[in-house]
Motif scaffolding. Sequence first.
Motif, PDB file in Angstrom:
ATOM      1  N   ASP A   7       0.853  -1.180   0.000  1.00 40.02           N
ATOM      2  CA  ASP A   7       0.000   0.000   0.000  1.00 40.02           C
ATOM      3  C   ASP A   7       0.891   1.233   0.000  1.00 40.02           C
ATOM      4  O   ASP A   7       1.365   1.688   1.040  1.00 40.02           O
ATOM      5  N   VAL A  48      -3.707  -0.822   3.705  1.00 38.77           N
ATOM      6  CA  VAL A  48      -4.600  -1.730   3.009  1.00 38.77           C
ATOM      7  C   VAL A  48      -3.756  -2.548   2.035  1.00 38.77           C
ATOM      8  O   VAL A  48      -3.111  -2.007   1.132  1.00 38.77           O
ATOM      9  N   GLU A  89      -3.482  -6.563  -0.166  1.00 42.08           N
ATOM     10  CA  GLU A  89      -4.336  -7.425  -0.987  1.00 42.08           C
ATOM     11  C   GLU A  89      -5.296  -8.237  -0.139  1.00 42.08           C
ATOM     12  O   GLU A  89      -6.420  -8.529  -0.543  1.00 42.08           O
ATOM     13  N   ASP A  90      -4.897  -8.573   1.088  1.00 46.35           N
ATOM     14  CA  ASP A  90      -5.698  -9.471   1.915  1.00 46.35           C
ATOM     15  C   ASP A  90      -6.257  -8.835   3.183  1.00 46.35           C
ATOM     16  O   ASP A  90      -7.105  -9.432   3.843  1.00 46.35           O
ATOM     17  N   ALA A 140      -6.931  -5.072   5.856  1.00 48.79           N
ATOM     18  CA  ALA A 140      -6.967  -3.630   6.124  1.00 48.79           C
ATOM     19  C   ALA A 140      -6.646  -3.450   7.597  1.00 48.79           C
ATOM     20  O   ALA A 140      -7.312  -4.018   8.459  1.00 48.79           O
ATOM     21  N   LEU A 188     -13.915   0.331   7.796  1.00 54.83           N
ATOM     22  CA  LEU A 188     -13.084  -0.416   6.853  1.00 54.83           C
ATOM     23  C   LEU A 188     -13.732  -1.741   6.461  1.00 54.83           C
ATOM     24  O   LEU A 188     -13.610  -2.202   5.322  1.00 54.83           O
ATOM     25  N   LYS A 210     -16.887  -2.333   6.122  1.00 48.63           N
ATOM     26  CA  LYS A 210     -17.920  -2.073   5.112  1.00 48.63           C
ATOM     27  C   LYS A 210     -17.278  -1.779   3.763  1.00 48.63           C
ATOM     28  O   LYS A 210     -17.800  -2.186   2.721  1.00 48.63           O
ATOM     29  N   ARG A 211     -16.141  -1.062   3.795  1.00 45.93           N
ATOM     30  CA  ARG A 211     -15.481  -0.682   2.550  1.00 45.93           C
ATOM     31  C   ARG A 211     -14.767  -1.879   1.904  1.00 45.93           C
ATOM     32  O   ARG A 211     -14.709  -1.992   0.678  1.00 45.93           O
ATOM     33  N   TYR A 212     -14.237  -2.780   2.747  1.00 51.29           N
ATOM     34  CA  TYR A 212     -13.490  -3.929   2.218  1.00 51.29           C
ATOM     35  C   TYR A 212     -14.073  -5.215   2.803  1.00 51.29           C
ATOM     36  O   TYR A 212     -13.473  -5.837   3.702  1.00 51.29           O
ATOM     37  N   TYR A 244     -14.263  -8.234   1.873  1.00 56.95           N
ATOM     38  CA  TYR A 244     -13.574  -9.524   1.669  1.00 56.95           C
ATOM     39  C   TYR A 244     -12.141  -9.522   2.210  1.00 56.95           C
ATOM     40  O   TYR A 244     -11.365 -10.428   1.919  1.00 56.95           O
ATOM     41  N   LYS A 245     -11.810  -8.515   3.001  1.00 60.05           N
ATOM     42  CA  LYS A 245     -10.466  -8.444   3.577  1.00 60.05           C
ATOM     43  C   LYS A 245     -10.524  -8.654   5.096  1.00 60.05           C
ATOM     44  O   LYS A 245     -11.536  -8.338   5.735  1.00 60.05           O
ATOM     45  N   ILE A 257      -9.809  -7.591   8.781  1.00 63.98           N
ATOM     46  CA  ILE A 257      -9.752  -6.270   9.395  1.00 63.98           C
ATOM     47  C   ILE A 257      -9.087  -6.387  10.769  1.00 63.98           C
ATOM     48  O   ILE A 257      -9.405  -7.277  11.556  1.00 63.98           O
TER      49      ILE A 257
END
Length: 771
Positions: free
Chosen positions: A31, A49, A51-52, A54, A82, A84-86, A88-89, A91
């Motif tokens: 990042d 942030v 690839e996997d 945040a 975060l 909500k934004r990501y 599939y990552k 947190i």
Amino acid sequence: MNKIGQSASYDEADAFEREVRRIAGLLYPGDESGGATIIDGRERDGVFVTEDAAIAIEATTSREKSKAEKDGRKLKALTDSLAKRYPYKAIKGFFVTQSDPTADQSDAIRRIGPPVVAISFSKFRARLIDDKAYLEARSDHFFGSARDPETDAIEVADKYVALDFLDIKDNRSQYNIEALMEALAKNMRIALIGEYGAGKSMTLREVFIRFRGLHAGRDDSKFCLHLNLNEHQGQTLPSEALIRHGNLIGFPQPHQLIRAWRSGEAHIILDGFDEVFVPGWATGARPLKEIRRRSVELVRKFIEESPRSSGILVAGRHHFFDSTMEMQSSLSLPPDALIASATDFTEEQVADFLRNRQWNASLPEWLPRRPLIIGYLAARKLFGSVQDLSPSDSGEGWDKLLDAICAREARADAGIDEFSVRMIIERLATLARRSSSGLGPLNFEDLITVFRDLRGYLPDEGAYNVLQRLPGLTVHDVQRNTRQFVDDDLVDAARAGDVSRWLREPNQTLRTDVLQGWNNLLGETGLNVLRHQANQSKLSANMMGAALNRAQGVEGADGLTADLVRLLLSMGITPSKAISISSAHFPSLSIAAGCDASNVTLTDCIIESLDLSEISAADHLPYMVNCVVQVVDGVSGIDDLAAEKISGCEFGTFSESAENVSSILRLDVSDRVRVTLTILRRIFAQNGHSRKESALYRGSLTLKQKELIPEILSHLQSQGAIRKIRRHDTTLWEQNRSMYRRVMKILDAPTTSTDPLIMDPRRDSRTSPRR
């Protein structure tokens, strides 16, 4: 006052936040915009942030519960955003404290709940590299040749005796271990060189231990990654070496070592650049240089690819490279690198070392003051034998010392006599010639095979116990049960044994494979022992010439032939038949007075020291084709050599150059001081440890100055700086090694020195008389 305190507190907090962000950037790469930011109108200490995942971070130096409650709620709101934004990552929210979070802070964060956690900076940093686990695992692994001389254990009982290290660029500046540590802390590149047993591994171990102690006191201080290079044969990539290193020491996450190296979080210590040497000779002297360069590729890449924010300390044997320039190029050392040479113990350091072992002994002058051999003799309580020796030269001294060592071992076990113990040691020293270092390693099967060959049967239980603790050998690798010799001079003295038997016993038969593949010729000590044994046996010139002729008839015995040629030439015996030697590495080659070496042809050879001080005519030189000669003693330049005898050779320095001698003779001091300085320089500053008396009269001295030499020699002898020895009909003067640094100080400042060595004992004659 309050404002100043507030400002200091703010600066500390700001610096801490920056350090946390730096570590986080290393932990979560990818990042480019990661770091401090504003999200939802609020300042955030760090958001990363990948690839996997945040990751949100809040860092604090505060130990207040209210700070944890405030930052914890802030982190919780941010991680929810975060998520909500990501979707599939993974947190995570880290509340990072400068020291361990207090119980109240931990409780406050626990109440807020996942994914927010409280973590100290040291534990957060340990996600990059678990330094405490590494340091613990590394401390349980051996450090090069640094072992307890009595037990061979990696835990060294002896207290570290501080050594001095001489700057090889100016041959004047000296450094102690504190200076080396300071240079490493300044992220310098440092090369520490010295003979085997000079204390390099012990020093590197001590540097590691001291940095470990500093790191334990301050989490933000660097520690050291310490690699034994002999465990990394064939490796050229630092990342591969670090993975293997981690696995060898039992560190559970070796990939972390790569991150610690790449990030500059640790200094790098590399012990034994000479121990990854690629064995075997190509054709000629030039390919050997390329072999050496390839063998240290791993070290070179460490130096080239390591960040400038970490220091690098490498160590290896002094004569692995032909020159300092070659070492700097092969290792890719920058121009500002610190290159220092480990010196022998001073007499004070020897006394300090022996006091730690409750031992009071005066050592003979010929015995080297290297820490490893001193420790070995002390651990085995052999100084009593050493004190009883009063030889006329080092050859006789080492011959007697080997007898004393082997006799003591034989007395400890009635199953084998001292003569057999010595023969076994000498044969193992011959086998060790095949290794690049000349010390080994030797497999334990080699010890059993040698015993069987020399005794005619396999060792019984008693003899097997003797083999387990053979004198002069130390454990090389516990897991592989390998051995290596404990000291360069000791193994060199033992190497003379088989060559001496070849001279004395014309009908003896050595297995051909024992004579093949020698990578190491006899050094000065070995030649001195061989000369002593030849004199003791009253061998005639014809007998020695016949032994040389026999050696030429043995296929692959080039090393034996070269050693015998050197012996004959140094003793003034002219070889009767033509001899050709190719691709040999001569530690020294000396041609004595009255000897004609014109039957000898040397091709593609390396000669570290060529002594021509007694040669009477250029016709008596050997033929030399494409050779490299590092130092020439006794002549002032290439013009003194016969051009028809020399073809395609490279020469380094000439000890009798006009620059060297004339600079002393031009000093504004008395003739007596000038002559004293030339004598000290020839005996102490030139290659070798002894100088023929006749050579001291050569050079640009006037007749009046030459008349002063006998009186000056007598004075220097009475001061204990030099001593006279006799070899055949030749008088030699040998240096007292313990006075080396004292003499170097005199030579560094000859016009201001008031040392008694250069003072006229009858009167002060520092300056020339007025006219």
